[in-house]
Design a protein around this motif. Structure first.
Motif, mmCIF file in Angstrom:
data_model
loop_
_atom_site.group_PDB
_atom_site.id
_atom_site.type_symbol
_atom_site.label_atom_id
_atom_site.label_comp_id
_atom_site.label_asym_id
_atom_site.label_seq_id
_atom_site.Cartn_x
_atom_site.Cartn_y
_atom_site.Cartn_z
ATOM 1 N N LEU A 109 0.813 -1.215 0.000
ATOM 2 C CA LEU A 109 0.000 0.000 0.000
ATOM 3 C C LEU A 109 0.849 1.269 0.000
ATOM 4 O O LEU A 109 0.347 2.350 -0.306
ATOM 5 N N LEU A 110 2.137 1.139 0.313
ATOM 6 C CA LEU A 110 2.984 2.321 0.462
ATOM 7 C C LEU A 110 3.138 3.086 -0.845
ATOM 8 O O LEU A 110 3.179 4.314 -0.863
ATOM 9 N N VAL A 111 3.214 2.359 -1.947
ATOM 10 C CA VAL A 111 3.451 3.001 -3.248
ATOM 11 C C VAL A 111 2.305 3.921 -3.654
ATOM 12 O O VAL A 111 2.489 4.843 -4.461
ATOM 13 N N THR A 112 1.121 3.710 -3.081
ATOM 14 C CA THR A 112 -0.033 4.525 -3.489
ATOM 15 C C THR A 112 0.183 6.006 -3.198
ATOM 16 O O THR A 112 -0.370 6.862 -3.896
ATOM 17 N N SER A 113 1.011 6.316 -2.200
ATOM 18 C CA SER A 113 1.216 7.729 -1.836
ATOM 19 C C SER A 113 1.849 8.518 -2.978
ATOM 20 O O SER A 113 1.642 9.732 -3.094
ATOM 21 N N ASP A 114 2.609 7.835 -3.843
ATOM 22 C CA ASP A 114 3.248 8.519 -4.973
ATOM 23 C C ASP A 114 2.233 8.974 -6.021
ATOM 24 O O ASP A 114 2.549 9.813 -6.873
ATOM 25 N N TYR A 115 1.037 8.398 -5.978
ATOM 26 C CA TYR A 115 0.008 8.684 -6.988
ATOM 27 C C TYR A 115 -1.057 9.649 -6.495
ATOM 28 O O TYR A 115 -1.980 9.976 -7.244
ATOM 29 N N GLU A 116 -0.939 10.103 -5.249
ATOM 30 C CA GLU A 116 -1.938 11.016 -4.691
ATOM 31 C C GLU A 116 -2.054 12.274 -5.551
ATOM 32 O O GLU A 116 -1.054 12.878 -5.937
ATOM 33 N N GLY A 117 -3.278 12.632 -5.862
ATOM 34 C CA GLY A 117 -3.527 13.841 -6.633
ATOM 35 C C GLY A 117 -3.607 13.613 -8.132
ATOM 36 O O GLY A 117 -4.068 14.483 -8.867
ATOM 37 N N PHE A 118 -3.144 12.434 -8.598
ATOM 38 C CA PHE A 118 -3.150 12.136 -10.030
ATOM 39 C C PHE A 118 -4.208 11.103 -10.400
ATOM 40 O O PHE A 118 -4.385 10.797 -11.581
ATOM 41 N N CYS A 119 -4.882 10.530 -9.403
ATOM 42 C CA CYS A 119 -5.876 9.486 -9.642
ATOM 43 C C CYS A 119 -7.164 9.841 -8.901
ATOM 44 O O CYS A 119 -7.119 10.367 -7.793
ATOM 45 N N ASP A 120 -8.287 9.506 -9.522
ATOM 46 C CA ASP A 120 -9.577 9.733 -8.875
ATOM 47 C C ASP A 120 -9.933 8.591 -7.940
ATOM 48 O O ASP A 120 -10.568 8.802 -6.909
ATOM 49 N N TYR A 121 -9.531 7.381 -8.345
ATOM 50 C CA TYR A 121 -9.754 6.198 -7.512
ATOM 51 C C TYR A 121 -8.562 5.259 -7.657
ATOM 52 O O TYR A 121 -7.936 5.195 -8.724
ATOM 53 N N TYR A 122 -8.284 4.532 -6.593
ATOM 54 C CA TYR A 122 -7.420 3.363 -6.693
ATOM 55 C C TYR A 122 -8.316 2.137 -6.773
ATOM 56 O O TYR A 122 -9.480 2.169 -6.338
ATOM 57 N N LEU A 123 -7.777 1.069 -7.330
ATOM 58 C CA LEU A 123 -8.472 -0.208 -7.341
ATOM 59 C C LEU A 123 -7.538 -1.230 -6.701
ATOM 60 O O LEU A 123 -6.422 -1.442 -7.182
ATOM 61 N N PHE A 124 -7.970 -1.807 -5.591
ATOM 62 C CA PHE A 124 -7.145 -2.780 -4.874
ATOM 63 C C PHE A 124 -7.581 -4.187 -5.252
ATOM 64 O O PHE A 124 -8.748 -4.557 -5.098
ATOM 65 N N ASP A 125 -6.613 -4.959 -5.759
ATOM 66 C CA ASP A 125 -6.906 -6.257 -6.347
ATOM 67 C C ASP A 125 -5.969 -7.313 -5.793
ATOM 68 O O ASP A 125 -5.003 -7.016 -5.091
ATOM 69 N N THR A 126 -6.252 -8.570 -6.141
ATOM 70 C CA THR A 126 -5.451 -9.709 -5.720
ATOM 71 C C THR A 126 -4.236 -9.864 -6.640
ATOM 72 O O THR A 126 -4.386 -9.767 -7.862
ATOM 73 N N PRO A 127 -3.053 -10.110 -6.092
ATOM 74 C CA PRO A 127 -1.886 -10.326 -6.961
ATOM 75 C C PRO A 127 -2.080 -11.550 -7.856
ATOM 76 O O PRO A 127 -2.709 -12.530 -7.468
#
Length: 210
Positions: A109-127
């Motif tokens: 989940l840590l990498v998501t912080s790099d995308y803040e402000g550039f995405c309207d939604y994240y989608l969390f899925d199974t590897p």
């Protein structure tokens, strides 16, 4: 439940129409040639009620823009290794962006912080060993470690028996769910009646967040 429901991986005109009238918020089309749900031509019917989402994997920006224009896409969903810079560039073109992340450990989940402000939604899925969905559910309790500002859609193995678990799952940033293979009769063809029953069990009321 007031939430966003996205039905992904649709391919056939009459089937798209059947799902569109159910009141779901988003209908997704996969433009990744290696997917069994790859959409290679424009169906005779495209959603009128639901927003249109194009799903891409490490695609060139030029091709994404071409598909977006041809299919009248409202959202771009990125399922590969796209960078924050890439997301920002598409976002600056006026597209709403959904960025997918595979979650197996809290550190994912840590990498998501790099995308803040550039995405309207994240989608969390199974590897999975390949890009796209696995049809399997990941451990949703991992999401207690997510404290970002961007709302997310929950994906991965959600099926017609998931309504109770979804009602019991709470997170302040959860905006909705993404359903796909567990509601199919064959790849790319959805069982509209099964989706309708599931929405009833979920006490679904469309979200106005879009």
């Amino acid at each position: 439940m007031n939430m966003i429901v996205k039905v992904c991986g649709m391919t056939e005109a009459d089937n798209i129409r059947q799902v569109d009238v159910l009141g779901v918020n988003l209908i997704g089309f996969i433009f990744y040639p290696k997917s069994p749900r790859y959409l290679y031509q424009i169906p005779q019917y495209l959603p009128i009620l639901a927003k249109r989402v194009g799903v891409f994997v490490n695609e060139s920006k030029e091709n994404v823009l071409m598909y977006a224009d041809r299919f009248g896409l409202d959202y771009i969903q990125l399922h590969g290794n796209e960078s924050p810079k890439y997301c920002r560039s598409l976002h600056s073109h006026g597209f709403r962006i959904i960025k997918a992340f595979s979650i197996a450990f809290p550190k994912d989940l840590l990498v998501t912080s790099d995308y803040e402000g550039f995405c309207d939604y994240y989608l969390f899925d199974t590897p999975t060993t390949r890009y796209g969905g696995s049809g399997q559910q990941f451990d949703w309790s991992l999401l207690q470690h997510y404290n970002g500002a961007t709302p997310f859609l929950l994906s991965g193995g959600i099926n017609s028996y998931s309504a109770k678990a979804l009602k019991e799952f709470h997170h302040p940033r959860m905006a909705g769910i993404d359903i796909n293979s567990r509601f199919e009769t064959s790849p790319g063809i959805k069982d509209a009646e099964r989706i309708e029953r599931f929405l009833r069990e979920l006490d679904f009321s469309p979200s106005n967040q879009l």
